[in-house]
Scaffold this motif. Structure first.
Motif, PDB file in Angstrom:
ATOM      1  N   LEU A 181     -12.111  -3.758  14.517  1.00 47.77           N
ATOM      2  CA  LEU A 181     -12.821  -4.779  13.741  1.00 47.77           C
ATOM      3  C   LEU A 181     -13.641  -4.106  12.652  1.00 47.77           C
ATOM      4  N   LEU A 182     -13.349  -4.425  11.419  1.00 48.68           N
ATOM      5  CA  LEU A 182     -14.022  -3.786  10.283  1.00 48.68           C
ATOM      6  C   LEU A 182     -14.928  -4.808   9.608  1.00 48.68           C
ATOM      7  N   VAL A 183     -16.195  -4.467   9.491  1.00 51.22           N
ATOM      8  CA  VAL A 183     -17.126  -5.361   8.802  1.00 51.22           C
ATOM      9  C   VAL A 183     -17.088  -4.965   7.333  1.00 51.22           C
ATOM     10  N   GLY A 184     -16.554  -5.864   6.506  1.00 53.04           N
ATOM     11  CA  GLY A 184     -16.371  -5.548   5.090  1.00 53.04           C
ATOM     12  C   GLY A 184     -14.931  -5.119   4.878  1.00 53.04           C
ATOM     13  N   LEU A 185     -14.145  -5.982   4.222  1.00 50.78           N
ATOM     14  CA  LEU A 185     -12.737  -5.625   3.949  1.00 50.78           C
ATOM     15  C   LEU A 185     -12.620  -5.267   2.471  1.00 50.78           C
ATOM     16  N   GLY A 186     -13.286  -4.175   2.099  1.00 46.70           N
ATOM     17  CA  GLY A 186     -13.286  -3.716   0.707  1.00 46.70           C
ATOM     18  C   GLY A 186     -12.345  -2.537   0.527  1.00 46.70           C
ATOM     19  N   ALA A 187     -12.713  -1.630  -0.369  1.00 51.68           N
ATOM     20  CA  ALA A 187     -11.833  -0.525  -0.743  1.00 51.68           C
ATOM     21  C   ALA A 187     -11.497   0.373   0.453  1.00 51.68           C
ATOM     22  N   VAL A 188     -12.522   0.784   1.189  1.00 50.70           N
ATOM     23  CA  VAL A 188     -12.279   1.722   2.294  1.00 50.70           C
ATOM     24  C   VAL A 188     -11.446   1.043   3.388  1.00 50.70           C
ATOM     25  N   SER A 189     -11.849  -0.162   3.770  1.00 50.08           N
ATOM     26  CA  SER A 189     -11.143  -0.841   4.866  1.00 50.08           C
ATOM     27  C   SER A 189      -9.689  -1.114   4.520  1.00 50.08           C
ATOM     28  N   THR A 190      -9.455  -1.632   3.314  1.00 50.38           N
ATOM     29  CA  THR A 190      -8.063  -1.980   2.990  1.00 50.38           C
ATOM     30  C   THR A 190      -7.211  -0.716   2.846  1.00 50.38           C
ATOM     31  N   THR A 191      -7.836   0.376   2.390  1.00 49.51           N
ATOM     32  CA  THR A 191      -7.073   1.636   2.288  1.00 49.51           C
ATOM     33  C   THR A 191      -6.756   2.162   3.693  1.00 49.51           C
ATOM     34  N   THR A 192      -7.669   1.943   4.619  1.00 48.36           N
ATOM     35  CA  THR A 192      -7.417   2.362   6.009  1.00 48.36           C
ATOM     36  C   THR A 192      -6.306   1.518   6.628  1.00 48.36           C
ATOM     37  N   ILE A 193      -6.417   0.219   6.461  1.00 49.05           N
ATOM     38  CA  ILE A 193      -5.445  -0.682   7.095  1.00 49.05           C
ATOM     39  C   ILE A 193      -4.059  -0.473   6.474  1.00 49.05           C
ATOM     40  N   ALA A 194      -4.002  -0.509   5.145  1.00 47.01           N
ATOM     41  CA  ALA A 194      -2.706  -0.346   4.469  1.00 47.01           C
ATOM     42  C   ALA A 194      -2.121   1.024   4.813  1.00 47.01           C
ATOM     43  N   GLY A 195      -2.981   2.034   4.852  1.00 47.29           N
ATOM     44  CA  GLY A 195      -2.515   3.388   5.162  1.00 47.29           C
ATOM     45  C   GLY A 195      -1.934   3.454   6.567  1.00 47.29           C
ATOM     46  N   THR A 196      -2.608   2.838   7.510  1.00 45.12           N
ATOM     47  CA  THR A 196      -2.121   2.891   8.900  1.00 45.12           C
ATOM     48  C   THR A 196      -0.775   2.173   9.021  1.00 45.12           C
ATOM     49  N   ILE A 197      -0.654   1.050   8.323  1.00 46.18           N
ATOM     50  CA  ILE A 197       0.627   0.323   8.381  1.00 46.18           C
ATOM     51  C   ILE A 197       1.731   1.168   7.710  1.00 46.18           C
ATOM     52  N   ALA A 198       1.394   1.796   6.588  1.00 43.79           N
ATOM     53  CA  ALA A 198       2.381   2.622   5.871  1.00 43.79           C
ATOM     54  C   ALA A 198       2.805   3.811   6.746  1.00 43.79           C
ATOM     55  N   ILE A 199       1.850   4.378   7.473  1.00 43.02           N
ATOM     56  CA  ILE A 199       2.149   5.526   8.340  1.00 43.02           C
ATOM     57  C   ILE A 199       3.049   5.072   9.499  1.00 43.02           C
ATOM     58  N   ARG A 200       2.683   3.911  10.033  1.00 41.11           N
ATOM     59  CA  ARG A 200       3.493   3.334  11.111  1.00 41.11           C
ATOM     60  C   ARG A 200       4.942   3.148  10.665  1.00 41.11           C
ATOM     61  N   LYS A 201       5.120   2.744   9.424  1.00 42.10           N
ATOM     62  CA  LYS A 201       6.487   2.508   8.902  1.00 42.10           C
ATOM     63  C   LYS A 201       7.098   3.770   8.316  1.00 42.10           C
ATOM     64  N   LYS A 202       6.405   4.892   8.484  1.00 38.00           N
ATOM     65  CA  LYS A 202       6.877   6.196   7.990  1.00 38.00           C
ATOM     66  C   LYS A 202       7.053   6.218   6.464  1.00 38.00           C
ATOM     67  N   LEU A 203       6.216   5.437   5.780  1.00 39.36           N
ATOM     68  CA  LEU A 203       6.267   5.444   4.313  1.00 39.36           C
ATOM     69  C   LEU A 203       5.384   6.542   3.743  1.00 39.36           C
ATOM     70  N   ALA A 204       4.477   7.065   4.576  1.00 36.32           N
ATOM     71  CA  ALA A 204       3.537   8.092   4.090  1.00 36.32           C
ATOM     72  C   ALA A 204       3.031   8.891   5.280  1.00 36.32           C
ATOM     73  N   LYS A 205       2.338   9.993   4.983  1.00 34.31           N
ATOM     74  CA  LYS A 205       1.833  10.875   6.048  1.00 34.31           C
ATOM     75  C   LYS A 205       0.310  10.717   6.206  1.00 34.31           C
ATOM     76  N   PRO A 206      -0.204  10.884   7.438  1.00 30.20           N
ATOM     77  CA  PRO A 206      -1.642  10.667   7.687  1.00 30.20           C
ATOM     78  C   PRO A 206      -2.507  11.862   7.293  1.00 30.20           C
ATOM     79  N   ILE A 207      -2.383  12.291   6.059  1.00 26.94           N
ATOM     80  CA  ILE A 207      -3.098  13.503   5.621  1.00 26.94           C
ATOM     81  C   ILE A 207      -4.604  13.268   5.664  1.00 26.94           C
ATOM     82  N   GLY A 208      -5.327  14.227   6.223  1.00 27.18           N
ATOM     83  CA  GLY A 208      -6.787  14.115   6.325  1.00 27.18           C
ATOM     84  C   GLY A 208      -7.251  13.633   7.679  1.00 27.18           C
ATOM     85  N   SER A 209      -6.317  13.262   8.559  1.00 28.51           N
ATOM     86  CA  SER A 209      -6.714  12.721   9.861  1.00 28.51           C
ATOM     87  C   SER A 209      -6.519  13.750  10.977  1.00 28.51           C
TER      88      SER A 209
END
Ligand code: NAD
Length: 437
Positions: free
Chosen positions: A17-45
């Motif tokens: 649950l993210l309070v505030g769906l702004g730049a950081v949150s949407t980049t986290t959510i979109a990134g996690t979905i992209a990683i799940r679909k193997k569209l990108a790598k989880p660099i920095g994690s």
């Protein structure tokens, strides 16, 4: 060696649950979905890519962290949250302008499915913002109960086994601890009386902790770091972490400063300035929100340099931090640091750093890691302040009797030793005498 701790397995889904769906949150959510679909790598994690040495160097054991401790997998995460704007996550990610349209269109339906719940918001705490998606309530206690109802409904709707909550909302105005923060009883009376010293972020933290849900504050505002919240966290066995994610300029500062200190190079001045054009930059353009950020950003150097132990090197350090709102750059922050150094016999030198970074790209892996590690802490029966997560924060929460640890390398050692401790593995001291005896 101590025996391993009992860690409940990460069964089922973890709601983030993210309070505030702004730049950081949407980049986290979109990134996690992209990683799940193997569209990108989880660099920095660290949770996704990091390894951990176990045992002696000669054993050659360096498995991935997520193979050593049982973490929730990216496939098992369900995201949700609150915002004062009604945009769904796809629209919010487009507004934030961090990720390219070519990536966002590939995950558009998943992002559109995440819509913000109405927020607990009061403009007095974030002066540059206003939005329509806001709850109404008799008093702050009533608002907290509405959040708890949201949390329970979310959990049921998505069939989540467990939840974590992170404040990734805008930086609120500077507040100092006061009487209402000193005990849970005083705080709950304050909620009923809608005390001014209780900003929106505390209403969320209270709701999470009441439900026994781990809570982290990714921003610098005074939120969970008060005795009332820690009392509640103890009562409900909820882990807590914060404050203010360590990303751009402060990350570099806590990489460079320990190196200068290790070689006993003096520092007379450290001038940091940056330009930033996203909504965060706009909020921080308000002097009261900036004051919160400034306090958080300035503390690191004092603790790393220890001027009381090294007066000749660091006593009169002039440390200046500026943030300038400059819309053309959007989320692509540019930071400049000028460091006035002093070497052998007092000879001056200068070091200049020019970091062209991307704020939310640096922040997103931290949000993911903190969510997964807090869930691990909860399943391990660890509650209250999680100092081992200091690695991720600019102003790490700590016990009152000790100073916060800011040195990134000590923080990483602390984090990895905590994981070794959880698994009953030998802690690494780097002594290594046995190879030379
Ligand atoms: N990006 C980084 O590197 C970084 C590093 C450290 C801390 N932070 C902090 O993280 C936070 C988020 O940063 P961002 O770039 O995503 O900012 P942002 O402005 O894009 O997003 C913040 C969101 O929070 C919402 N919000 C504000 N008050 C709220 C409330 N009471 N309830 C629900 N939603 C609310 C806003 O409407 C906005 O959509 C900021 O406080 C920022 O200072 C960011």
């Amino acid at each position: 060696m101590t025996p391993p701790l009992e860690i409940a397995p990460p069964r089922g889904k973890l709601g983030v649950l993210l309070v505030g769906l702004g730049a950081v949150s949407t980049t986290t959510i979109a990134g996690t979905i992209a990683i799940r679909k193997k569209l990108a790598k989880p660099i920095g994690s660290l949770t996704q890519m990091g390894t951990i040495r176990l045992g002696k160097r000669s054993e050659g054991r360096s498995p991935k962290i997520n193979e050593v401790v049982p973490l929730a997998g990216c496939d098992d995460l369900v995201f949700g949250g609150w915002d004062i704007f009604e945009e769904d996550c796809y629209a919010a990610a487009c507004t934030a302008g961090v990720l390219e349209a070519s990536l966002l269109t590939q995950i558009r339906s998943e992002l559109e499915a995440i819509t913000p719940m109405p927020a607990v918001f009061d403009k007095r705490y974030v002066k540059r913002l206003d939005g329509p998606n806001v709850k109404k309530g008799k008093h702050k206690r009533d608002l907290a109960e509405q959040l708890i109802a949201d949390i329970r409904a979310f959990k049921q709707r998505h069939g989540c086994d467990r939840l974590v909550m992170l404040w990734v909302g805008s930086t609120e105005v500077y507040l100092q601890p006061s009487a209402v923060h000193q005990s849970l009883a005083a705080f709950e009376r304050g909620l009923e009386g809608s005390d001014d010293a209780i900003p929106s972020s505390m209403v969320y933290a209270y709701a999470a902790l009441r439900e026994g849900i781990p809570f982290a504050n990714a921003a610098p505002n005074l939120t969970a770091d008060i005795p009332a919240m820690l009392e509640l966290a103890e009562r409900t066995a909820a882990p807590v972490a914060g404050n203010d994610m360590k990303t751009g300029q402060t990350l570099i500062k806590t990489i460079i400063a320990p190196g200068l200190k290790a070689r006993l190079l003096g520092v007379k001045g450290w001038y940091s300035t940056n330009i930033l054009g996203n909504r965060d930059g706009e909020v921080l353009d308000d002097p009261e929100s900036f004051k919160t950020k400034e306090e958080s950003k300035k503390s690191a150097l004092d603790y790393i340099f220890q001027p009381h132990l090294y007066p000749d090197l660091y006593k009169d350090l002039c440390h200046v931090v500026r943030i300038n709102y400059y819309p053309p750059r959007g989320d692509n922050k540019e930071g400049w640091d000028n460091i006035d150094l002093v070497g052998w016999l007092g000879y001056p030198m200068q070091l200049k750093i020019n970091f062209l970074c991307r704020d939310s790209i640096l922040a997103a892996p931290i949000v993911l890691d903190v969510a997964l590690f807090l869930d691990l802490a909860k399943r391990t029966g660890m509650w209250g302040i999680q100092e081992w997560l200091s690695f991720y924060f600019k102003a790490p929460m700590h016990a009152p009797e000790v100073y916060p640890e800011h040195d990134l390398f000590i923080q990483l050692m602390k984090l990895k030793n905590t994981l070794r401790y959880m698994k009953g593995e030998e802690l690494i001291t780097h002594l290594g005498r046995e190879y030379y005896d």
